[in-house]
Design a protein around this motif. Sequence first.
Motif, PDB file in Angstrom:
ATOM      1  N   GLY A   1      17.184 -29.571 -24.501  1.00 54.96           N
ATOM      2  CA  GLY A   1      16.679 -29.164 -23.189  1.00 54.96           C
ATOM      3  C   GLY A   1      16.218 -30.760 -22.452  1.00 54.96           C
ATOM      4  O   GLY A   1      16.160 -30.520 -21.153  1.00 54.96           O
ATOM      5  N   ASP A   2      16.863 -31.618 -23.216  1.00 54.36           N
ATOM      6  CA  ASP A   2      16.385 -33.011 -22.632  1.00 54.36           C
ATOM      7  C   ASP A   2      17.437 -33.312 -21.665  1.00 54.36           C
ATOM      8  O   ASP A   2      18.267 -33.099 -21.744  1.00 54.36           O
ATOM      9  CB  ASP A   2      15.853 -33.733 -23.894  1.00 54.36           C
ATOM     10  N   ARG A   3      16.840 -34.246 -20.562  1.00 54.18           N
ATOM     11  CA  ARG A   3      17.029 -33.933 -19.781  1.00 54.18           C
ATOM     12  C   ARG A   3      17.207 -36.186 -18.737  1.00 54.18           C
ATOM     13  O   ARG A   3      15.618 -35.961 -19.440  1.00 54.18           O
ATOM     14  CB  ARG A   3      17.583 -32.825 -18.988  1.00 54.18           C
ATOM     15  N   PHE A   4      18.359 -35.819 -18.336  1.00 55.66           N
ATOM     16  CA  PHE A   4      18.029 -37.081 -17.221  1.00 55.66           C
ATOM     17  C   PHE A   4      18.425 -36.575 -15.315  1.00 55.66           C
ATOM     18  O   PHE A   4      18.818 -35.762 -16.240  1.00 55.66           O
ATOM     19  CB  PHE A   4      17.726 -37.911 -17.465  1.00 55.66           C
ATOM     20  N   THR A   5      18.275 -37.338 -14.439  1.00 56.71           N
ATOM     21  CA  THR A   5      18.506 -36.527 -13.512  1.00 56.71           C
ATOM     22  C   THR A   5      19.007 -37.856 -12.784  1.00 56.71           C
ATOM     23  O   THR A   5      19.146 -39.225 -12.747  1.00 56.71           O
ATOM     24  CB  THR A   5      17.472 -36.147 -12.143  1.00 56.71           C
ATOM     25  N   VAL A   6      20.169 -37.992 -11.719  1.00 58.26           N
ATOM     26  CA  VAL A   6      20.640 -39.051 -11.284  1.00 58.26           C
ATOM     27  C   VAL A   6      20.994 -38.053  -9.057  1.00 58.26           C
ATOM     28  O   VAL A   6      21.550 -36.826  -9.579  1.00 58.26           O
ATOM     29  CB  VAL A   6      22.016 -39.568 -11.602  1.00 58.26           C
ATOM     30  N   THR A   7      20.463 -39.633  -8.629  1.00 56.97           N
ATOM     31  CA  THR A   7      20.340 -38.507  -6.916  1.00 56.97           C
ATOM     32  C   THR A   7      20.527 -39.531  -6.179  1.00 56.97           C
ATOM     33  O   THR A   7      21.118 -41.113  -7.276  1.00 56.97           O
ATOM     34  CB  THR A   7      18.555 -38.357  -7.018  1.00 56.97           C
ATOM     35  N   GLY A   8      20.892 -39.553  -5.066  1.00 57.91           N
ATOM     36  CA  GLY A   8      21.133 -40.716  -4.452  1.00 57.91           C
ATOM     37  C   GLY A   8      22.290 -40.995  -5.228  1.00 57.91           C
ATOM     38  O   GLY A   8      23.186 -40.445  -5.976  1.00 57.91           O
ATOM     39  N   SER A   9      22.760 -42.842  -5.014  1.00 58.11           N
ATOM     40  CA  SER A   9      24.104 -43.373  -5.206  1.00 58.11           C
ATOM     41  C   SER A   9      23.558 -43.798  -6.714  1.00 58.11           C
ATOM     42  O   SER A   9      24.806 -44.259  -7.808  1.00 58.11           O
ATOM     43  CB  SER A   9      25.062 -43.920  -4.213  1.00 58.11           C
ATOM     44  N   ASN A  10      22.586 -44.298  -7.364  1.00 58.34           N
ATOM     45  CA  ASN A  10      22.139 -44.932  -8.351  1.00 58.34           C
ATOM     46  C   ASN A  10      21.167 -44.755  -8.784  1.00 58.34           C
ATOM     47  O   ASN A  10      20.024 -44.906  -9.978  1.00 58.34           O
ATOM     48  CB  ASN A  10      22.082 -46.091  -7.886  1.00 58.34           C
ATOM     49  N   GLU A  11      19.974 -44.060  -8.360  1.00 55.29           N
ATOM     50  CA  GLU A  11      18.576 -43.496  -9.325  1.00 55.29           C
ATOM     51  C   GLU A  11      18.810 -42.365  -9.913  1.00 55.29           C
ATOM     52  O   GLU A  11      19.157 -40.977 -10.456  1.00 55.29           O
ATOM     53  CB  GLU A  11      18.289 -42.832  -8.290  1.00 55.29           C
ATOM     54  N   LEU A  12      18.758 -43.203 -11.465  1.00 59.95           N
ATOM     55  CA  LEU A  12      18.677 -42.431 -12.740  1.00 59.95           C
ATOM     56  C   LEU A  12      17.063 -42.107 -13.074  1.00 59.95           C
ATOM     57  O   LEU A  12      16.130 -42.865 -13.156  1.00 59.95           O
ATOM     58  CB  LEU A  12      19.396 -42.527 -13.308  1.00 59.95           C
ATOM     59  N   ARG A  13      16.693 -40.868 -13.146  1.00 63.88           N
ATOM     60  CA  ARG A  13      15.057 -40.703 -13.528  1.00 63.88           C
ATOM     61  C   ARG A  13      14.811 -39.536 -14.735  1.00 63.88           C
ATOM     62  O   ARG A  13      16.179 -38.636 -15.451  1.00 63.88           O
ATOM     63  CB  ARG A  13      14.682 -39.987 -13.336  1.00 63.88           C
ATOM     64  N   ILE A  14      14.405 -40.182 -16.175  1.00 60.67           N
ATOM     65  CA  ILE A  14      14.050 -39.400 -17.256  1.00 60.67           C
ATOM     66  C   ILE A  14      12.841 -38.920 -16.296  1.00 60.67           C
ATOM     67  O   ILE A  14      11.388 -39.214 -16.696  1.00 60.67           O
ATOM     68  CB  ILE A  14      13.576 -40.197 -18.442  1.00 60.67           C
ATOM     69  N   PRO A  15      12.646 -37.505 -17.008  1.00 57.53           N
ATOM     70  CA  PRO A  15      10.592 -36.678 -16.426  1.00 57.53           C
ATOM     71  C   PRO A  15       9.794 -36.938 -18.266  1.00 57.53           C
ATOM     72  O   PRO A  15      10.244 -36.944 -18.575  1.00 57.53           O
ATOM     73  CB  PRO A  15      11.104 -35.486 -16.292  1.00 57.53           C
ATOM     74  N   GLY A  16       8.655 -37.105 -16.890  1.00 54.72           N
ATOM     75  CA  GLY A  16       8.053 -37.169 -18.152  1.00 54.72           C
ATOM     76  C   GLY A  16       7.907 -38.507 -19.188  1.00 54.72           C
ATOM     77  O   GLY A  16       8.158 -39.314 -18.584  1.00 54.72           O
ATOM     78  N   ASP A  17       7.551 -38.419 -20.434  1.00 50.09           N
ATOM     79  CA  ASP A  17       6.956 -39.325 -21.470  1.00 50.09           C
ATOM     80  C   ASP A  17       7.949 -38.838 -22.137  1.00 50.09           C
ATOM     81  O   ASP A  17       7.500 -39.603 -23.269  1.00 50.09           O
ATOM     82  CB  ASP A  17       5.655 -39.244 -21.639  1.00 50.09           C
ATOM     83  N   THR A  18       8.850 -39.579 -21.562  1.00 49.31           N
ATOM     84  CA  THR A  18      10.389 -38.698 -23.055  1.00 49.31           C
ATOM     85  C   THR A  18      10.460 -40.201 -22.947  1.00 49.31           C
ATOM     86  O   THR A  18      11.030 -40.777 -21.920  1.00 49.31           O
ATOM     87  CB  THR A  18      11.449 -36.783 -22.662  1.00 49.31           C
ATOM     88  N   HIS A  19      12.398 -39.526 -23.926  1.00 53.51           N
ATOM     89  CA  HIS A  19      13.435 -40.821 -23.721  1.00 53.51           C
ATOM     90  C   HIS A  19      14.298 -40.255 -24.247  1.00 53.51           C
ATOM     91  O   HIS A  19      14.622 -38.693 -23.711  1.00 53.51           O
ATOM     92  CB  HIS A  19      13.608 -41.878 -25.028  1.00 53.51           C
ATOM     93  N   PHE A  20      15.847 -41.307 -23.793  1.00 54.75           N
ATOM     94  CA  PHE A  20      17.022 -39.809 -23.666  1.00 54.75           C
ATOM     95  C   PHE A  20      17.461 -41.402 -24.408  1.00 54.75           C
ATOM     96  O   PHE A  20      17.674 -42.523 -23.905  1.00 54.75           O
ATOM     97  CB  PHE A  20      17.564 -39.667 -22.265  1.00 54.75           C
ATOM     98  N   CYS A  21      18.681 -41.334 -25.696  1.00 55.05           N
ATOM     99  CA  CYS A  21      19.631 -41.984 -26.689  1.00 55.05           C
ATOM    100  C   CYS A  21      19.934 -42.494 -26.296  1.00 55.05           C
ATOM    101  O   CYS A  21      20.894 -42.217 -24.646  1.00 55.05           O
ATOM    102  CB  CYS A  21      19.836 -41.338 -27.304  1.00 55.05           C
ATOM    103  N   LEU A  22      19.875 -44.278 -25.459  1.00 53.19           N
ATOM    104  CA  LEU A  22      20.686 -45.140 -24.853  1.00 53.19           C
ATOM    105  C   LEU A  22      22.707 -44.471 -25.498  1.00 53.19           C
ATOM    106  O   LEU A  22      23.137 -44.947 -24.487  1.00 53.19           O
ATOM    107  CB  LEU A  22      20.605 -46.525 -25.519  1.00 53.19           C
ATOM    108  N   TYR A  23      22.821 -44.284 -26.970  1.00 55.68           N
ATOM    109  CA  TYR A  23      24.392 -44.149 -26.815  1.00 55.68           C
ATOM    110  C   TYR A  23      24.463 -42.637 -26.748  1.00 55.68           C
ATOM    111  O   TYR A  23      26.212 -42.472 -25.616  1.00 55.68           O
ATOM    112  CB  TYR A  23      24.335 -43.968 -28.690  1.00 55.68           C
TER     113      TYR A  23
END
Length: 108
Positions: free
Chosen positions: A31-53
Amino acid sequence: MTTGDGDMELYDLEVVVDRIEGRSVCGMAVGDRFTVTGSNELRIPGDTHFCLYALSAALPLIPAKQRPLPACDWLERDSEVACPDPEERLVMRIERGALRSMDSSELT
């Protein structure tokens, strides 16, 4: 849904952890997630992280999944990508959202 008056269209994307078939060593959860909007905007919701790898595994597919593709293209049909950590076996799903019009002259 198309909005705006641009000369090109891109989908908003959401990359979601679909399953973890091994042991989670990076602190990610289903259920962890990130969004990409526009041509280049990456967002991670809340105070969470997403593994770099895991992120690095998904990033090469993002530009293609943002664009409308022919039905016969494999990227049109497939939406899963795996983290490269063989112990973890984390699988993400790339979901398309709204199709937005953009003006290419405003991009580099």
